[in-house]
Design a protein around this motif. Sequence first.
Motif, PDB file in Angstrom:
ATOM      1  N   UNK A 222       0.855  -1.354  -0.135  1.00 34.08           N
ATOM      2  CA  UNK A 222      -0.051  -0.066  -0.132  1.00 34.08           C
ATOM      3  C   UNK A 222       0.890   1.231   0.073  1.00 34.08           C
ATOM      4  N   UNK A 223       1.845   1.095   0.866  1.00 33.38           N
ATOM      5  CA  UNK A 223       2.600   2.508   0.935  1.00 33.38           C
ATOM      6  C   UNK A 223       3.287   2.526  -0.321  1.00 33.38           C
ATOM      7  N   UNK A 224       3.993   1.508  -0.969  1.00 37.64           N
ATOM      8  CA  UNK A 224       4.644   1.671  -2.215  1.00 37.64           C
ATOM      9  C   UNK A 224       3.816   2.111  -3.227  1.00 37.64           C
ATOM     10  N   UNK A 225       2.467   1.492  -3.276  1.00 37.27           N
ATOM     11  CA  UNK A 225       1.707   1.978  -4.386  1.00 37.27           C
ATOM     12  C   UNK A 225       1.298   3.465  -4.234  1.00 37.27           C
ATOM     13  N   UNK A 226       1.092   3.977  -2.940  1.00 37.68           N
ATOM     14  CA  UNK A 226       0.568   5.236  -2.994  1.00 37.68           C
ATOM     15  C   UNK A 226       1.890   6.212  -3.350  1.00 37.68           C
ATOM     16  N   UNK A 227       3.133   5.988  -2.958  1.00 38.32           N
ATOM     17  CA  UNK A 227       4.224   6.744  -3.430  1.00 38.32           C
ATOM     18  C   UNK A 227       4.739   6.646  -5.019  1.00 38.32           C
TER      19      UNK A 227
ATOM     20  N   UNK B  28       0.929  17.263  -2.704  1.00 36.75           N
ATOM     21  CA  UNK B  28      -0.150  16.457  -2.187  1.00 36.75           C
ATOM     22  C   UNK B  28      -0.773  16.988  -0.981  1.00 36.75           C
ATOM     23  N   UNK B  29       0.164  17.343   0.079  1.00 38.08           N
ATOM     24  CA  UNK B  29      -0.356  17.700   1.465  1.00 38.08           C
ATOM     25  C   UNK B  29      -1.112  19.154   1.157  1.00 38.08           C
ATOM     26  N   UNK B  30      -0.532  19.984   0.185  1.00 36.66           N
ATOM     27  CA  UNK B  30      -1.554  21.312  -0.049  1.00 36.66           C
ATOM     28  C   UNK B  30      -2.850  20.938  -0.555  1.00 36.66           C
ATOM     29  N   UNK B  31      -3.009  20.021  -1.401  1.00 37.28           N
ATOM     30  CA  UNK B  31      -4.311  19.425  -2.208  1.00 37.28           C
ATOM     31  C   UNK B  31      -5.209  18.903  -0.954  1.00 37.28           C
TER      32      UNK B  31
ATOM     33  N   UNK C  43      -4.438  12.506  -5.825  1.00 32.38           N
ATOM     34  CA  UNK C  43      -3.310  12.175  -6.435  1.00 32.38           C
ATOM     35  C   UNK C  43      -3.962  12.125  -7.869  1.00 32.38           C
ATOM     36  N   UNK C  44      -5.036  11.842  -8.201  1.00 31.47           N
ATOM     37  CA  UNK C  44      -5.799  11.633  -9.639  1.00 31.47           C
ATOM     38  C   UNK C  44      -5.559  10.125  -9.881  1.00 31.47           C
ATOM     39  N   UNK C  45      -5.640   9.393  -9.018  1.00 32.83           N
ATOM     40  CA  UNK C  45      -5.586   7.851  -9.503  1.00 32.83           C
ATOM     41  C   UNK C  45      -6.709   7.089  -8.859  1.00 32.83           C
ATOM     42  N   UNK C  46      -6.896   5.949  -9.381  1.00 29.46           N
ATOM     43  CA  UNK C  46      -8.265   4.924  -9.200  1.00 29.46           C
ATOM     44  C   UNK C  46      -7.796   4.273  -7.734  1.00 29.46           C
ATOM     45  N   UNK C  47      -8.459   4.283  -6.787  1.00 26.69           N
ATOM     46  CA  UNK C  47      -8.261   3.398  -5.429  1.00 26.69           C
ATOM     47  C   UNK C  47      -8.509   2.091  -5.706  1.00 26.69           C
ATOM     48  N   UNK C  48      -9.270   1.748  -6.760  1.00 24.14           N
ATOM     49  CA  UNK C  48      -9.393   0.049  -6.951  1.00 24.14           C
ATOM     50  C   UNK C  48      -7.979  -0.225  -7.656  1.00 24.14           C
ATOM     51  N   UNK C  49      -7.229   0.372  -8.423  1.00 23.25           N
ATOM     52  CA  UNK C  49      -5.853   0.140  -9.020  1.00 23.25           C
ATOM     53  C   UNK C  49      -4.951  -0.044  -7.888  1.00 23.25           C
TER      54      UNK C  49
ATOM     55  N   UNK D 234       1.848   8.840  -6.524  1.00 30.28           N
ATOM     56  CA  UNK D 234       1.956  10.204  -6.436  1.00 30.28           C
ATOM     57  C   UNK D 234       3.275  10.587  -7.438  1.00 30.28           C
ATOM     58  N   UNK D 235       4.245   9.806  -7.309  1.00 26.31           N
ATOM     59  CA  UNK D 235       5.360  10.240  -8.403  1.00 26.31           C
ATOM     60  C   UNK D 235       5.070  10.248  -9.480  1.00 26.31           C
ATOM     61  N   UNK D 236       4.154   9.182 -10.184  1.00 27.30           N
ATOM     62  CA  UNK D 236       3.665   9.313 -11.466  1.00 27.30           C
ATOM     63  C   UNK D 236       2.682  10.393 -11.547  1.00 27.30           C
TER      64      UNK D 236
END
Length: 85
Positions: free
Chosen positions: A13-18, A31-34, A64-70, A21-23
């Motif tokens: 989970x941690x690696x996927x979120x990082x 991200x914190x500002x958002x 982030x603009x990503x799909x939580x399902x992914x 975010x980087x993508x």
Amino acid sequence: MSKTIRSAGQLALCAALVAARQTAQLTQTQLAERLRCHQSMIARVESGERRIDTVELIVICRAIGCDPKEILDQVAATVPEDHHL
């Protein structure tokens, strides 16, 4: 009872979120500002020091603009079938 704080799923989970975010070419600060939170909270989430619940995952993914399902699919692939709570 299985250890979950540093389990394969939690680390995934941690690696996927990082990676997400980087993508999206966002820094932790952006991200914190958002999310209207401190950068240190993002750092704690990404390092696994702070766990997040399902609603927080959805909010973070939207920022982030990503799909939580992914993200969940990536995590699910790392959790063994015999994993217990």
